[in-house]
Write an enzyme that holds these catalytic residues in place. Structure first.
Site, PDB file in Angstrom:
ATOM      1  NE  ARG A 193      69.691 149.815 -10.428  1.00 32.38           N
ATOM      2  CZ  ARG A 193      70.449 148.674 -10.955  1.00 32.38           C
ATOM      3  NH1 ARG A 193      72.062 148.351 -10.318  1.00 32.38           N
ATOM      4  NH2 ARG A 193      70.051 148.023 -11.737  1.00 32.38           N
ATOM      5  CE1 TYR A 215      57.296 147.487 -33.544  1.00 34.91           C
ATOM      6  CE2 TYR A 215      57.118 149.132 -32.931  1.00 34.91           C
ATOM      7  CZ  TYR A 215      57.535 147.958 -32.843  1.00 34.91           C
ATOM      8  OH  TYR A 215      58.945 147.739 -32.357  1.00 34.91           O
ATOM      9  CG  HIS A 246      74.685 146.820 -24.603  1.00 35.44           C
ATOM     10  ND1 HIS A 246      74.061 146.433 -23.818  1.00 35.44           N
ATOM     11  CD2 HIS A 246      73.939 146.809 -26.128  1.00 35.44           C
ATOM     12  CE1 HIS A 246      73.084 146.393 -24.320  1.00 35.44           C
ATOM     13  NE2 HIS A 246      73.069 145.713 -25.211  1.00 35.44           N
ATOM     14  CB  ALA A 247      76.998 142.241 -27.911  1.00 36.53           C
ATOM     15  CG  HIS A 294      71.177 139.170 -30.602  1.00 36.16           C
ATOM     16  ND1 HIS A 294      69.493 139.195 -29.843  1.00 36.16           N
ATOM     17  CD2 HIS A 294      71.754 140.499 -30.656  1.00 36.16           C
ATOM     18  CE1 HIS A 294      68.923 140.191 -30.292  1.00 36.16           C
ATOM     19  NE2 HIS A 294      70.020 140.740 -30.725  1.00 36.16           N
ATOM     20  CD  GLU A 295      74.951 141.803 -30.938  1.00 33.08           C
ATOM     21  OE1 GLU A 295      75.134 142.887 -32.740  1.00 33.08           O
ATOM     22  OE2 GLU A 295      74.561 141.841 -29.843  1.00 33.08           O
ATOM     23  CG  HIS A 342      71.189 141.944 -34.702  1.00 37.79           C
ATOM     24  ND1 HIS A 342      70.136 142.382 -35.043  1.00 37.79           N
ATOM     25  CD2 HIS A 342      71.618 142.406 -33.746  1.00 37.79           C
ATOM     26  CE1 HIS A 342      69.366 142.801 -33.831  1.00 37.79           C
ATOM     27  NE2 HIS A 342      70.529 142.889 -33.077  1.00 37.79           N
ATOM     28  CD  GLU A 373      67.376 143.614 -31.182  1.00 40.89           C
ATOM     29  OE1 GLU A 373      68.149 142.732 -31.333  1.00 40.89           O
ATOM     30  OE2 GLU A 373      67.649 145.051 -32.069  1.00 40.89           O
ATOM     31  CD1 TRP A 402      63.569 151.922 -12.280  1.00 42.44           C
ATOM     32  CD2 TRP A 402      62.946 151.641 -14.541  1.00 42.44           C
ATOM     33  NE1 TRP A 402      64.729 151.493 -12.728  1.00 42.44           N
ATOM     34  CE2 TRP A 402      64.095 150.873 -14.593  1.00 42.44           C
ATOM     35  CE3 TRP A 402      62.659 152.100 -15.919  1.00 42.44           C
ATOM     36  CZ2 TRP A 402      64.932 149.603 -15.216  1.00 42.44           C
ATOM     37  CZ3 TRP A 402      63.127 151.019 -16.680  1.00 42.44           C
ATOM     38  CH2 TRP A 402      63.417 149.986 -16.617  1.00 42.44           C
ATOM     39  NE  ARG A 444      63.617 147.782 -12.350  1.00 38.19           N
ATOM     40  CZ  ARG A 444      64.433 146.492 -12.653  1.00 38.19           C
ATOM     41  NH1 ARG A 444      64.268 145.752 -13.300  1.00 38.19           N
ATOM     42  NH2 ARG A 444      65.818 146.241 -11.997  1.00 38.19           N
ATOM     43  CG  HIS A 460      68.755 148.933 -24.783  1.00 39.41           C
ATOM     44  ND1 HIS A 460      69.036 148.345 -23.469  1.00 39.41           N
ATOM     45  CD2 HIS A 460      69.009 148.784 -25.632  1.00 39.41           C
ATOM     46  CE1 HIS A 460      69.824 147.125 -24.376  1.00 39.41           C
ATOM     47  NE2 HIS A 460      69.734 147.241 -25.708  1.00 39.41           N
ATOM     48  NE  ARG A 485      64.778 148.772 -31.223  1.00 37.14           N
ATOM     49  CZ  ARG A 485      65.160 148.818 -32.150  1.00 37.14           C
ATOM     50  NH1 ARG A 485      66.344 148.475 -32.500  1.00 37.14           N
ATOM     51  NH2 ARG A 485      64.949 150.534 -32.515  1.00 37.14           N
ATOM     52  CE1 TYR A 486      67.513 144.096 -28.214  1.00 38.55           C
ATOM     53  CE2 TYR A 486      66.622 146.616 -27.453  1.00 38.55           C
ATOM     54  CZ  TYR A 486      67.667 145.588 -27.574  1.00 38.55           C
ATOM     55  OH  TYR A 486      68.727 146.646 -28.407  1.00 38.55           O
TER      56      TYR A 486
HETATM   57  O1  X8Z Z   1      70.708 144.776 -26.183  1.00 37.88           O
HETATM   58  C1  X8Z Z   1      71.216 143.521 -26.466  1.00 37.88           C
HETATM   59  C2  X8Z Z   1      71.964 143.399 -27.799  1.00 37.88           C
HETATM   60  C3  X8Z Z   1      72.195 143.644 -28.708  1.00 37.88           C
HETATM   61  S1  X8Z Z   1      71.023 144.451 -29.620  1.00 37.88           S
HETATM   62  C4  X8Z Z   1      72.394 142.244 -27.299  1.00 37.88           C
HETATM   63  N1  X8Z Z   1      70.085 142.897 -25.900  1.00 37.88           N
HETATM   64  C5  X8Z Z   1      68.443 143.537 -24.468  1.00 37.88           C
HETATM   65  C6  X8Z Z   1      70.073 143.384 -23.550  1.00 37.88           C
HETATM   66  O2  X8Z Z   1      70.633 143.475 -23.284  1.00 37.88           O
HETATM   67  O3  X8Z Z   1      68.897 144.496 -22.733  1.00 37.88           O
HETATM   68  C7  X8Z Z   1      69.262 141.209 -26.360  1.00 37.88           C
HETATM   69  C8  X8Z Z   1      68.167 141.159 -25.085  1.00 37.88           C
HETATM   70  C9  X8Z Z   1      68.147 142.294 -25.318  1.00 37.88           C
HETATM   71 ZN    ZN Z   2      70.748 142.802 -31.137  1.00 41.16          ZN
END
Ligand code: X8Z
Ligand code: ZN
Length: 606
Positions: A174, A211, A341-342, A371-372, A375, A399, A473, A477, A501, A510-511
């Protein structure tokens, strides 16, 4: 009520009349010409931007950052001009429903809209790149001068059971975000102005309005979905809190029913499966441990990606192109800074598919790889749609696909692909353990998935100023997750900025939606596969019939309202939490039994 009326109804009437008066009444053909030309130009700029972003995110330096700013700026200007023009056209009577919907899509093409003036655009785009850089190159250096990346810290936080070490890691990460706070606040001001120029109250209203319904209706639906799933979450929170107290002792727990965020095995307390052992104790064992299997079989990152690709091809989908294997990034390079970050890309919008990940050899990462690829398969399936239809039915669909596929990673499936020698005996105990492991990720995630945008909605609406960012925040939480901060905040803290994010400006509803939709998709794939039995035991592996249904949904892109696409695929027109509840029904009964006599709930709960 006709859709045309609904869309036009989104623009305040007086404003619509004024805008319409200022321009000449266009006919349908002229507007269609505009839509095609806008798609053409935006398509070109978007490919150019993808290349620059790919280079920047694979090689973060001063220069690549500037290059990425240049292409993003061109795209933001073009997208903004098109969006403002689309809005003007929408005010005219006589356009067809389809054209009105296309204009609405153009109005939503830019995720962070800029005000029209060039200086604001430059500033906004520069802030965006800087925030991404600060996050991705962030490190924590301890008292001895030893520095750690986020990946290192995440791994340690997953495995350590020493509360002091956990707290240090949690606080350490942090430290990357306070320098982001004022930049973020400035960005909010600029993007809000951009959103207002497009006819929205603020950036939150703009995000909520993509949406196929009004932004307010969407917010109400999100709350409705959450309320439906909440009893399952509350039962899980209660049990996990109890087990953590038994493990760490009362002195580590706050005593108000909340769980301190550093004890949940994940840097953001968004998924809790890493503390499965603490939650389940020695009594219940999941039927298999994927992390262990990967180690025993000495599988590397590439093997994990091949495994995921093998699932998609078993459904009858095409293998990934050779260029995928040549151009993707699978592991963290030692000699340069990258965005770890993926993410998944289709750089040329045709079939230049790639993923960019710093894969670690864990069961959790097997899910992320699926997951990837979800996409990538989506991106390729809609690649022959017109530019504005290239995208998922709604952001949640993109997602949900790979996650739905990963729900088919069952013991039976692992036997079929040779990763388990024999099918583990099923018993009530290991069914509960298997469901618990998954619930610790999927169910625990829900309120986190909800509050990420709830916080931003408050911020964008001006309800929360920069000096209240952190307090707002933690209020959310606590209220939704029953999770509390383990350390008193200091002035200038910006804990939301320590989650990818937020600095990367990726909306998060979206998640939340994907976590519900993926169970609906799984239920449908299993039905197509002819599976008869409890949802958690089903694997759609090898079912070409399921693959065809999936591919049809992916190929539709966003060519029609998402409700229609969902109905074509599943027969339902709404997100339906009942699929997730059905999947976890045996666990819910077990949790209720465990929680009997315990005092559940927490102070500050909604
Ligand atoms: O950011 C992601 C993916 C890429 S779109 C790895 N996700 C969120 C996260 O990591 O916070 C997947 C689930 C939630
Ligand atoms: Zn994703």
């Amino acid at each position: 009520m006709s859709r045309a009326w609904t869309l036009r109804g989104l623009i305040p009437l007086a404003l619509a009349a004024a805008t319409a008066a200022a321009a000449q009444q266009p006919d349908e053909a002229q507007v269609r010409e505009f839509i095609d030309a806008a798609g053409e130009r935006a398509g070109e700029l978007s490919v150019r931007n993808s290349r620059a972003q790919w280079v920047f995110q694979n090689f973060i330096t001063h220069d690549t950052q500037l290059m990425s700013v240049a292409t993003r700026k061109a795209l933001t200007i073009e997208g903004g001009d098109n969006a403002r023009r689309a809005r003007e056209y929408m005010a005219f009577p006589g356009l067809s429903d389809r054209t009105l919907r296309d204009l609405e899509l153009i109005r939503h093409e830019v995720s962070v809209p800029s005000p029209a003036d060039a200086d604001s655009t430059t500033e906004l785009v520069e802030i965006g790149a800087e925030l991404k850089s600060l996050y991705s190159t962030g490190k924590y250096c301890d008292d001895t001068g030893e520095c750690a990346t986020l990946r290192d810290m995440e791994l340690r936080l997953a495995n350590s059971r020493d509360p002091d070490e956990l707290l240090e890691l949690w606080r350490g990460w942090r430290q990357v975000s306070p320098p982001m706070r004022d930049l973020y606040a400035r960005q909010v001001t600029l993007a809000n102005r951009g959103a207002r120029e497009l006819g929205y109250r603020d950036l939150g209203d703009y995000w909520r309005s993509r949406y196929d319904m009004s932004g307010d209706a969407f917010a109400a639906d999100m709350e409705r979905y959450w309320q439906e799933a909440k009893p399952l979450y509350d039962a899980l929170q209660c049990h996990v809190r109890d087990r953590l107290e038994a493990f760490y002792g009362e002195e580590v727990m706050p005593g108000d029913g909340t769980i301190p965020a550093h004890l949940l095995g994940n840097m953001w307390a968004q998924g809790w499966s890493n503390i499965e052992d603490v939650v389940m104790g020695g009594e219940y064992r999941a039927p298999y441990n994927l992390t262990q299997i990967l180690a025993e079989r000495d599988m590397d990152a590439l093997d994990m990606v091949e495994m995921a690709e093998g699932f998609f091809t078993s459904l009858g989908l095409e293998p990934l192109p050779d260029t995928f294997w040549e151009r993707s990034l699978f592991t963290r390079p030692q000699d340069r800074e990258v965005v770890c970050h993926a993410s998944a890309w289709n750089v040329d919008a045709v079939d230049d598919l790639r993923i960019k990940m710093c894969i670690q050899r864990t069961g959790e990462e097997v899910r992320v790889v699926h997951h990837e690829l979800g996409h990538n398969y989506y991106q390729r399936a809609y690649n022959d749609q017109p530019f504005y239809y290239r995208g998922s039915a709604n952001p949640g669909f993109h997602e949900a696909v790979g996650d739905a596929i990963a729900l088919s990673v069952t013991p039976d499936y692992l036997v079929r692909i040779g990763l388990l020698d024999e099918r583990p005996a099923t018993s009530d105990d290991n069914t509960i353990a298997q469901l618990m492991k998954l619930a610790l990720d999927k169910v625990a995630f829900l309120p986190f998935g909800y509050i990420m945008d709830k916080w931003r909605w408050q911020v964008f609406a001006g309800e929360v100023g920069a000096d209240q960012y952190n307090d707002a925040w933690w209020r959310l939480r606590r209220e939704y997750q029953g999770v509390s901060s383990p350390a008193p905040g200091a002035a200038g803290d910006f804990d939301p900025g320590a989650k990818f994010h937020i600095p990367a400006n990726v909306s998060y509803s979206r998640y939340f939606l994907a976590h519900l939709l993926q169970f609906q998709f799984h239920r449908e794939l299993c039905e197509q596969a002819g599976f008869d039995g409890p949802l958690h035991a089903c694997s759609a592996y090898g079912s070409e019939r399921a693959g065809e249904a999936l591919h049809a949904m992916l190929g539709a892109g966003k060519s029609q309202p998402w409700q229609d696409t969902l109905e074509d695929f599943t027969g339902q027109r709404d997100v339906d939490p009942s699929a997730m509840l059905e999947y976890f029904a045996p666990l819910k009964a077990w949790l209720d039994e465990q929680n009997r006599g315990r005092q559940c709930g927490w102070q500050g709960a909604s």
